[in-house]
Design a protein around this motif. Structure first.
Motif, PDB file in Angstrom:
ATOM      1  N   LYS A 236     -17.240   4.479  -4.070  1.00 37.89           N
ATOM      2  CA  LYS A 236     -16.297   4.701  -5.166  1.00 37.89           C
ATOM      3  C   LYS A 236     -16.550   6.043  -5.841  1.00 37.89           C
ATOM      4  O   LYS A 236     -15.647   6.882  -5.953  1.00 37.89           O
ATOM      5  CB  LYS A 236     -16.413   3.554  -6.169  1.00 37.89           C
ATOM      6  N   ASP A 237     -17.792   6.275  -6.287  1.00 35.53           N
ATOM      7  CA  ASP A 237     -18.107   7.531  -6.976  1.00 35.53           C
ATOM      8  C   ASP A 237     -18.082   8.713  -6.021  1.00 35.53           C
ATOM      9  O   ASP A 237     -17.808   9.845  -6.442  1.00 35.53           O
ATOM     10  CB  ASP A 237     -19.479   7.415  -7.646  1.00 35.53           C
ATOM     11  N   MET A 238     -18.353   8.474  -4.739  1.00 35.84           N
ATOM     12  CA  MET A 238     -18.257   9.564  -3.763  1.00 35.84           C
ATOM     13  C   MET A 238     -16.820  10.027  -3.621  1.00 35.84           C
ATOM     14  O   MET A 238     -16.547  11.232  -3.522  1.00 35.84           O
ATOM     15  CB  MET A 238     -18.814   9.100  -2.417  1.00 35.84           C
ATOM     16  N   HIS A 239     -15.876   9.091  -3.628  1.00 35.37           N
ATOM     17  CA  HIS A 239     -14.468   9.474  -3.558  1.00 35.37           C
ATOM     18  C   HIS A 239     -14.043  10.247  -4.804  1.00 35.37           C
ATOM     19  O   HIS A 239     -13.286  11.221  -4.721  1.00 35.37           O
ATOM     20  CB  HIS A 239     -13.601   8.231  -3.388  1.00 35.37           C
ATOM     21  N   PHE A 240     -14.551   9.830  -5.969  1.00 34.32           N
ATOM     22  CA  PHE A 240     -14.193  10.532  -7.199  1.00 34.32           C
ATOM     23  C   PHE A 240     -14.800  11.931  -7.218  1.00 34.32           C
ATOM     24  O   PHE A 240     -14.158  12.891  -7.659  1.00 34.32           O
ATOM     25  CB  PHE A 240     -14.667   9.742  -8.415  1.00 34.32           C
ATOM     26  N   ALA A 241     -16.045  12.065  -6.743  1.00 39.18           N
ATOM     27  CA  ALA A 241     -16.680  13.382  -6.722  1.00 39.18           C
ATOM     28  C   ALA A 241     -15.985  14.321  -5.740  1.00 39.18           C
ATOM     29  O   ALA A 241     -15.895  15.530  -5.988  1.00 39.18           O
ATOM     30  CB  ALA A 241     -18.161  13.245  -6.368  1.00 39.18           C
ATOM     31  N   LEU A 242     -15.490  13.765  -4.639  1.00 39.17           N
ATOM     32  CA  LEU A 242     -14.740  14.580  -3.680  1.00 39.17           C
ATOM     33  C   LEU A 242     -13.310  14.834  -4.154  1.00 39.17           C
ATOM     34  O   LEU A 242     -12.576  15.575  -3.490  1.00 39.17           O
ATOM     35  CB  LEU A 242     -14.705  13.890  -2.316  1.00 39.17           C
ATOM     36  N   GLN A 243     -12.925  14.207  -5.286  1.00 41.39           N
ATOM     37  CA  GLN A 243     -11.566  14.304  -5.828  1.00 41.39           C
ATOM     38  C   GLN A 243     -10.536  13.880  -4.781  1.00 41.39           C
ATOM     39  O   GLN A 243      -9.520  14.542  -4.554  1.00 41.39           O
ATOM     40  CB  GLN A 243     -11.285  15.729  -6.327  1.00 41.39           C
ATOM     41  N   ALA A 244     -10.844  12.747  -4.140  1.00 43.80           N
ATOM     42  CA  ALA A 244      -9.973  12.213  -3.099  1.00 43.80           C
ATOM     43  C   ALA A 244      -8.657  11.738  -3.696  1.00 43.80           C
ATOM     44  O   ALA A 244      -8.574  11.348  -4.872  1.00 43.80           O
ATOM     45  CB  ALA A 244     -10.664  11.063  -2.370  1.00 43.80           C
ATOM     46  N   ILE A 245      -7.618  11.766  -2.898  1.00 41.07           N
ATOM     47  CA  ILE A 245      -6.300  11.265  -3.277  1.00 41.07           C
ATOM     48  C   ILE A 245      -6.204   9.842  -2.739  1.00 41.07           C
ATOM     49  O   ILE A 245      -6.007   9.632  -1.540  1.00 41.07           O
ATOM     50  CB  ILE A 245      -5.180  12.151  -2.706  1.00 41.07           C
ATOM     51  N   LEU A 246      -6.347   8.855  -3.612  1.00 36.91           N
ATOM     52  CA  LEU A 246      -6.337   7.449  -3.207  1.00 36.91           C
ATOM     53  C   LEU A 246      -4.905   6.946  -3.157  1.00 36.91           C
ATOM     54  O   LEU A 246      -4.138   7.113  -4.112  1.00 36.91           O
ATOM     55  CB  LEU A 246      -7.158   6.611  -4.181  1.00 36.91           C
ATOM     56  N   VAL A 247      -4.548   6.342  -2.049  1.00 34.76           N
ATOM     57  CA  VAL A 247      -3.179   5.896  -1.808  1.00 34.76           C
ATOM     58  C   VAL A 247      -3.201   4.447  -1.366  1.00 34.76           C
ATOM     59  O   VAL A 247      -4.020   4.056  -0.531  1.00 34.76           O
ATOM     60  CB  VAL A 247      -2.489   6.772  -0.735  1.00 34.76           C
ATOM     61  N   GLN A 248      -2.314   3.663  -1.948  1.00 33.68           N
ATOM     62  CA  GLN A 248      -2.110   2.284  -1.493  1.00 33.68           C
ATOM     63  C   GLN A 248      -1.042   2.313  -0.408  1.00 33.68           C
ATOM     64  O   GLN A 248       0.124   2.587  -0.665  1.00 33.68           O
ATOM     65  CB  GLN A 248      -1.676   1.396  -2.660  1.00 33.68           C
ATOM     66  N   ARG A 249      -1.436   2.029   0.816  1.00 31.42           N
ATOM     67  CA  ARG A 249      -0.575   2.298   1.969  1.00 31.42           C
ATOM     68  C   ARG A 249       0.684   1.452   1.999  1.00 31.42           C
ATOM     69  O   ARG A 249       1.680   1.859   2.588  1.00 31.42           O
ATOM     70  CB  ARG A 249      -1.376   2.096   3.267  1.00 31.42           C
ATOM     71  N   ASN A 250       0.676   0.272   1.376  1.00 33.27           N
ATOM     72  CA  ASN A 250       1.858  -0.573   1.403  1.00 33.27           C
ATOM     73  C   ASN A 250       2.691  -0.451   0.134  1.00 33.27           C
ATOM     74  O   ASN A 250       3.548  -1.279  -0.130  1.00 33.27           O
ATOM     75  CB  ASN A 250       1.453  -2.031   1.604  1.00 33.27           C
ATOM     76  N   SER A 251       2.460   0.608  -0.646  1.00 31.43           N
ATOM     77  CA  SER A 251       3.223   0.846  -1.872  1.00 31.43           C
ATOM     78  C   SER A 251       3.904   2.207  -1.781  1.00 31.43           C
ATOM     79  O   SER A 251       3.230   3.237  -1.643  1.00 31.43           O
ATOM     80  CB  SER A 251       2.297   0.789  -3.091  1.00 31.43           C
ATOM     81  N   LYS A 252       5.221   2.204  -1.857  1.00 34.20           N
ATOM     82  CA  LYS A 252       5.965   3.465  -1.805  1.00 34.20           C
ATOM     83  C   LYS A 252       5.660   4.335  -3.018  1.00 34.20           C
ATOM     84  O   LYS A 252       5.565   5.561  -2.908  1.00 34.20           O
ATOM     85  CB  LYS A 252       7.458   3.186  -1.704  1.00 34.20           C
ATOM     86  N   ASP A 253       5.529   3.713  -4.185  1.00 34.74           N
ATOM     87  CA  ASP A 253       5.238   4.474  -5.393  1.00 34.74           C
ATOM     88  C   ASP A 253       3.886   5.157  -5.297  1.00 34.74           C
ATOM     89  O   ASP A 253       3.728   6.317  -5.700  1.00 34.74           O
ATOM     90  CB  ASP A 253       5.278   3.554  -6.615  1.00 34.74           C
ATOM     91  N   SER A 254       2.893   4.454  -4.749  1.00 33.84           N
ATOM     92  CA  SER A 254       1.568   5.051  -4.617  1.00 33.84           C
ATOM     93  C   SER A 254       1.587   6.212  -3.627  1.00 33.84           C
ATOM     94  O   SER A 254       0.974   7.255  -3.869  1.00 33.84           O
ATOM     95  CB  SER A 254       0.567   3.988  -4.168  1.00 33.84           C
ATOM     96  N   ARG A 255       2.308   6.059  -2.536  1.00 37.01           N
ATOM     97  CA  ARG A 255       2.397   7.158  -1.565  1.00 37.01           C
ATOM     98  C   ARG A 255       3.129   8.353  -2.171  1.00 37.01           C
ATOM     99  O   ARG A 255       2.768   9.513  -1.920  1.00 37.01           O
ATOM    100  CB  ARG A 255       3.106   6.677  -0.298  1.00 37.01           C
ATOM    101  N   ARG A 256       4.154   8.068  -2.967  1.00 39.96           N
ATOM    102  CA  ARG A 256       4.886   9.152  -3.619  1.00 39.96           C
ATOM    103  C   ARG A 256       3.999   9.892  -4.615  1.00 39.96           C
ATOM    104  O   ARG A 256       4.042  11.127  -4.714  1.00 39.96           O
ATOM    105  CB  ARG A 256       6.124   8.588  -4.318  1.00 39.96           C
ATOM    106  N   ASP A 257       3.169   9.151  -5.347  1.00 36.77           N
ATOM    107  CA  ASP A 257       2.244   9.794  -6.280  1.00 36.77           C
ATOM    108  C   ASP A 257       1.238  10.668  -5.535  1.00 36.77           C
ATOM    109  O   ASP A 257       0.873  11.751  -6.009  1.00 36.77           O
ATOM    110  CB  ASP A 257       1.508   8.733  -7.099  1.00 36.77           C
ATOM    111  N   GLY A 258       0.782  10.208  -4.362  1.00 39.49           N
ATOM    112  CA  GLY A 258      -0.139  11.019  -3.581  1.00 39.49           C
ATOM    113  C   GLY A 258       0.481  12.322  -3.123  1.00 39.49           C
ATOM    114  O   GLY A 258      -0.176  13.380  -3.133  1.00 39.49           O
ATOM    115  N   VAL A 259       1.753  12.275  -2.746  1.00 41.79           N
ATOM    116  CA  VAL A 259       2.448  13.503  -2.345  1.00 41.79           C
ATOM    117  C   VAL A 259       2.590  14.441  -3.535  1.00 41.79           C
ATOM    118  O   VAL A 259       2.427  15.668  -3.415  1.00 41.79           O
ATOM    119  CB  VAL A 259       3.822  13.155  -1.745  1.00 41.79           C
ATOM    120  N   GLU A 260       2.879  13.892  -4.713  1.00 39.05           N
ATOM    121  CA  GLU A 260       2.997  14.727  -5.905  1.00 39.05           C
ATOM    122  C   GLU A 260       1.673  15.408  -6.234  1.00 39.05           C
ATOM    123  O   GLU A 260       1.652  16.581  -6.636  1.00 39.05           O
ATOM    124  CB  GLU A 260       3.468  13.878  -7.086  1.00 39.05           C
TER     125      GLU A 260
END
Length: 660
Positions: free
Chosen positions: A228-252
């Motif tokens: 969890k903290d490794m993803h935050f330190a890498l500033q990863a873009i977390l996406v919920q694959r079965n949610s269109k809104d989450s994927r759209r936020d990742g693209v933004e």
């Protein structure tokens, strides 16, 4: 052995069709060999033999395919002998198979000799390395809120900590068996997006050691301890694959980071396939990563190991089994090839699908493998089939996206898989023999003859191989449904098959719905707080801040005042593959979500002016005063009634004891 046998057959057939030119044009049109250089591991079926021995057999059009092109656009096509309207493309590669799933004798000996020494030592070293990395990531993001992590790149000494973390990632790769990396091509440090193939969980460790990118990762990884903290330190873009809104936020988020407003953002790492494969084919790409329209450098990852394939697919060993066998390897070979940077044209900048398709074709040509239409839906279908007893990669011969164009949903395919399992199928080849098929048909219809069962088998056996695989089975089942419902004519069929179609119990078997369902894709509401669109204020713990609403975040208030709890049961640790859900649970969750959406849409948004608010407050105060006065009056009336009743009781004569 099967692959070598198929290859020898293709060579002999190619020689027979080209030697002397003695074959007729009609015969050569029925058997066209693949072009030279075709992948030896492809599952392209061998051309059928003569099919004129049975009136049901129709001509099967076979065509070769060109590497680097879509498999279903120029692939062998199979037509059902029972119904000419049922035409399936034959997939030429299985991206979810793992040739080393069943350990060889050499691997077993290595596991119980070298592995007994290496595995414990490597486990301790890996745990210590990950703990040190977790501490470094904690230090890198100490004092930062989620808003800071998502909207501003790390700078100063925090970048230095992450630079040191890259050496720790390389140390982790060393303990996992990757002593050195064979690199081809040159990585362009100016590129902001790297699009790579995805094979194993070792991929992300390599890229972190190479350039410390910000990976676009699935949101489930944020629930794994230490990661969890490794993803935050890498500033990863977390996406919920079965949610269109989450994927759209990742693209933004990608668009904001590539807008040039902050030049210190780490490069973005994307795996456009959306899941892992075995490098035998390139899966369908998700276009979201190509919407920003910035230059992309394609990257090819290969693990050319002789006795062990570390690809994490449906056909791989179980999670811990794969991990233990990986640790038992003294050396794990890794080859990384950086392809030339793909600068998008104006047309590609306007069309993300075109851009993704061109990059995908570049990767396929560099890997010398075909492209297939398999997606994450095929992975979930394989999981559901494995619950029924089939190998996880057995359903890969049917592409879900291609089946959709034929009017089949993944649930429909799973229904046919359940019927396939009811037959006595061969575990080695996942096929049904003629004897087993006839036995099942005779058990369905008591007065059926062996002749009718044999004729039906020939109608299912599309390529006249003597066995029926899952693809042929589904084609035959669809044909029976069409024939029994009258959608397709049955006049061309033989009388034994027509008699079977007239039996209600026979038709019921092919038309009834089995009690199976695909594993539900859970929505992780407890992790959505970590996926914030750019510019959204957030508190340090990741929750959205809202000064005008002090309600607890675990409940939502609707217009009628009712509160609905969010799904607390989904706060358990996630696994790589979701478990099978109970039947009907998915439908209930979707129904609840639809009700919530309807209530939110129907709730009016009222904007009051200052004067209207004052009037409303005054009216509320007056109503409260009137209510209090009414309450006081009712209390006084109650006291008066009580006193009167007490006086009346005193005035009554007391009765003697013993009287009624």
């Amino acid at each position: 052995k099967k692959q070598r046998t198929m290859k020898n057959k293709k060579k002999k057939q190619h020689a027979s069709t080209t030697d002397g030119g003695t074959h007729s044009s009609t015969q050569s049109s029925e058997s066209v060999s693949p072009p030279p250089g075709a992948n030896a591991h492809s599952s392209t079926p061998s051309p059928p033999q003569s099919q004129q021995g049975h009136p049901l057999k129709q001509s099967v059009a076979l065509a070769g395919y060109e590497l680097g092109r879509e498999s279903t656009s120029n692939a062998p096509t199979w037509t059902s002998p029972l119904d000419e309207s049922v035409v399936f493309p034959a997939a030429n590669a299985n991206p979810f198979s793992n040739p080393s799933r069943d350990a060889s004798i050499y691997e077993i000996i290595k596991l119980y000799t070298i592995g007994l020494i290496l595995v414990p030592v490597k486990v301790v070293a890996i745990i210590l390395t990950m703990l040190i990395g977790w501490v470094m990531c904690k230090i890198a993001i100490i004092g930062l809120s989620m808003d800071d992590i998502e909207t501003r790149p790390l700078s100063g000494w925090r970048q230095g900590v992450m630079y040191a973390y890259s050496y720790l990632a390389r140390t982790l790769l060393f303990f996992l068996g990757v002593w050195w990396v064979n690199k081809k091509g040159v990585r362009d440090p100016k590129v902001t997006v790297y699009a790579s193939t995805h094979v194993s969980f070792l991929d992300i460790a390599y890229f972190v050691a190479e350039c410390v990118p910000a990976p676009m990762s699935r949101i489930e990884n944020a629930s794994i301890p230490l990661l969890k903290d490794m993803h935050f330190a890498l500033q990863a873009i977390l996406v919920q694959r079965n949610s269109k809104d989450s994927r759209r936020d990742g693209v933004e988020v990608m668009q904001v980071r590539n807008s040039g407003e902050h030049k210190n953002w780490p490069p973005t790492l994307v795996f456009p396939e959306g899941t892992t494969g075995n490098s035998q084919a390139v899966l369908a790409f998700k276009p979201g990563a190509f919407i920003p329209g910035v230059p992309v450098q394609p990257v090819v990852l290969r693990y050319p190991n002789l006795h062990f394939d570390p690809s994490w697919v449906n056909g791989s060993p179980a999670g811990w089994g794969l991990f233990c066998r990986l640790l038992a390897q003294p050396i794990v070979h890794l080859t990384v090839e950086y392809l030339p940077v793909h600068y998008p044209s104006p047309a590609e900048q306007e069309d993300a699908l075109l851009y993704a398709g061109n990059v995908r074709q570049t990767l396929a040509r560099a890997m010398n493998v075909p492209m297939v239409k398999h997606t994450l839906s095929d992975v979930f279908l394989g999981i559901a089939a494995a619950k029924l007893g089939l190998p996880g990669e057995a359903t890969a011969i049917i592409e879900v996206e291609t089946a959709r164009t034929l009017g089949l949903t993944p649930d429909d395919i799973l229904q046919y898989v359940a019927k396939f399992v009811s037959f006595d199928w061969k575990r080695s080849s996942v096929t049904i023999t003629r004897k087993a098929f006839e036995k099942k048909v005779l058990s369905l219809v008591s007065d059926a003859s062996v002749e009718s069962a044999s004729a039906l088998f020939l109608g299912f056996d599309t390529i006249n191989s003597g066995e029926i695989d899952l693809r042929e089975f589904i084609m035959g089942a669809i044909a029976i449904r069409n024939l029994s419902s009258g959608r397709s004519p049955s006049s061309h069929l033989s009388s034994p098959i027509q008699k079977l179609l007239g039996k209600p119990e026979f038709v019921e078997f092919w038309t009834k719905k089995e009690a199976v369902a695909l594993p539900a894709r859970k929505k992780h509401h407890h992790l959505e707080k970590h996926v914030q669109p750019s510019g959204t204020p957030a508190t340090p713990d990741g929750m959205q801040s809202d000064s005008s609403n002090n309600a607890p975040p675990t409940t939502t208030t609707t217009k009628n005042g009712s509160k609905k709890k969010q799904q607390q049961k989904q706060q358990k640790p996630m696994q790589h593959f979701p478990e099978k859900e109970k039947e009907g649970e998915k439908a209930e969750e979707e129904k609840e979500e639809e009700e919530e959406e309807v209530e939110e849409e129907q709730e009016p948004v009222v904007k009051l002016s200052k004067n209207a608010r004052k009037k409303q407050e005054a009216a509320a105060a007056a109503a409260a005063a009137a209510a209090s006065a009414a309450a006081a009056a009712s209390a006084a009336a109650t006291k008066t009634v009580a006193a009167a009743s007490a006086n009346s009781n005193k005035s009554k004569p007391q009765k003697k004891k013993g009287t009624k």
